[in-house]
Design an enzyme around this catalytic site. Structure first.
Site, PDB file in Angstrom:
ATOM      1  N   GLN A  64     -37.751  34.250  49.917  1.00 19.94           N
ATOM      2  CA  GLN A  64     -39.166  34.201  50.270  1.00 19.94           C
ATOM      3  C   GLN A  64     -39.958  35.194  49.417  1.00 19.94           C
ATOM      4  OE1 GLN A  64     -39.309  33.661  54.411  1.00 19.94           O
ATOM      5  NE2 GLN A  64     -41.501  33.404  54.534  1.00 19.94           N
ATOM      6  N   ASP A  65     -40.198  36.394  49.914  1.00 23.40           N
ATOM      7  CA  ASP A  65     -40.835  37.396  49.047  1.00 23.40           C
ATOM      8  C   ASP A  65     -39.910  38.606  48.935  1.00 23.40           C
ATOM      9  OD1 ASP A  65     -41.332  38.449  51.587  1.00 23.40           O
ATOM     10  OD2 ASP A  65     -43.361  39.109  51.118  1.00 23.40           O
ATOM     11  N   PRO A  66     -40.162  39.506  47.991  1.00 27.46           N
ATOM     12  CA  PRO A  66     -39.219  40.600  47.741  1.00 27.46           C
ATOM     13  C   PRO A  66     -39.102  41.544  48.939  1.00 27.46           C
ATOM     14  CG  PRO A  66     -40.782  40.363  45.918  1.00 27.46           C
ATOM     15  CD  PRO A  66     -41.287  39.510  47.031  1.00 27.46           C
ATOM     16  N   VAL A 125     -42.323  33.987  46.209  1.00 27.82           N
ATOM     17  CA  VAL A 125     -43.375  34.961  45.875  1.00 27.82           C
ATOM     18  C   VAL A 125     -42.670  36.134  45.201  1.00 27.82           C
ATOM     19  CG1 VAL A 125     -45.090  36.553  46.846  1.00 27.82           C
ATOM     20  CG2 VAL A 125     -44.861  34.246  47.791  1.00 27.82           C
ATOM     21  N   ASN A 134     -45.051  39.681  52.960  1.00 28.68           N
ATOM     22  CA  ASN A 134     -45.966  38.549  52.713  1.00 28.68           C
ATOM     23  C   ASN A 134     -47.358  38.963  52.244  1.00 28.68           C
ATOM     24  OD1 ASN A 134     -44.105  36.463  53.462  1.00 28.68           O
ATOM     25  ND2 ASN A 134     -44.421  37.047  55.596  1.00 28.68           N
TER      26      ASN A 134
END
Length: 227
Positions: A64-66, A125, A134
């Site tokens: 998803q995101d880091p 992302v 997020n």
């Protein structure tokens, strides 16, 4: 525009970097990196593409995101830099890896050895503010990473897409399942790992699919680093 990626990916993606959405994303990132603590380090943003050339991709693990804690993220989904405590999802990945194919749990959380063997460890992302999950969602990264998924999907050579959790599974519509293999389960997060991730055997199933395609299997066992 200055070439941001190695040739194999640059040839596939260079047009994206001239589009208005990427120019806006770039300006936003310049401001964010100059005024906030952003992860990963700007030199590491495209590490998934640097470690795994386009023509070498055998499998994709979508994140998803880091990670948004200090020293964790380095541009590879689920992976953390050596010397940083393994996050809960990664611990669960290593538990399943041990149960699935008997690999011992490594003394670090870097998945670089997978990336170097053709596992594209791609977040949807690619940047995040410290401590704010997020925070860069919806800023343009998704358009670029969707394009990365598309150019991988367009390849003639079949690929295994490993999709953990609903967020990753939303990308299924971009994948040609007449050509590529999808292996999916719940997310390895502690909230969902017991609802289908544990016991899903993604590593042995990926290797079985690769061997059927005539590809070399991946050595999923991660060597310990010297202490």
């Amino acid at each position: 525009m200055k070439q941001l990626l190695k040739d194999s990916w640059w040839n596939q993606l260079k047009d994206e970097f001239d589009k208005p959405y990427y120019q806006e994303l770039r300006e936003m990132l310049k401001q964010e990196y100059s005024s906030q603590t952003i992860y990963p380090d700007s030199h590491d943003i495209f590490n998934a593409l640097h470690y795994t050339p386009y023509e070498d991709v055998k499998a994709v693990i979508l994140g998803q995101d880091p990670y948004h804690g200090p020293g964790q993220a380095h541009g590879l989904s689920f992976s953390v830099q050596p010397g940083v405590r393994q996050p809960p999802s990664l611990k669960n990945i290593f538990i399943e890896l041990q149960d699935d194919i008997g690999c011992s749990v490594p003394n670090h959380g870097s998945l670089v050895s997978w990336a170097k063997q053709g596992v594209l460890l791609l977040n949807t992302v690619l940047t995040v503010r410290r401590g704010q999950a997020n925070s860069h969602k919806g800023k343009g990264w998704e358009r670029l990473t969707d394009r990365i998924i598309d150019v991988v999907n367009e390849r003639e050579k079949p690929i295994v897409f490993i999709l953990w959790g609903r967020h990753a599974q939303m990308k299924k519509e971009r994948i040609d399942t007449s050509k590529h293999i999808i292996i999916e389960s719940t997310h390895p997060s502690p909230f969902s790992a017991r609802n289908g991730f544990f016991g899903s055997r993604p590593f042995s199933r990926t290797n079985a699919a690769l061997e059927k395609m005539g590809e070399q299997p991946i050595d999923w066992c991660i060597p310990d680093l010297p202490q």
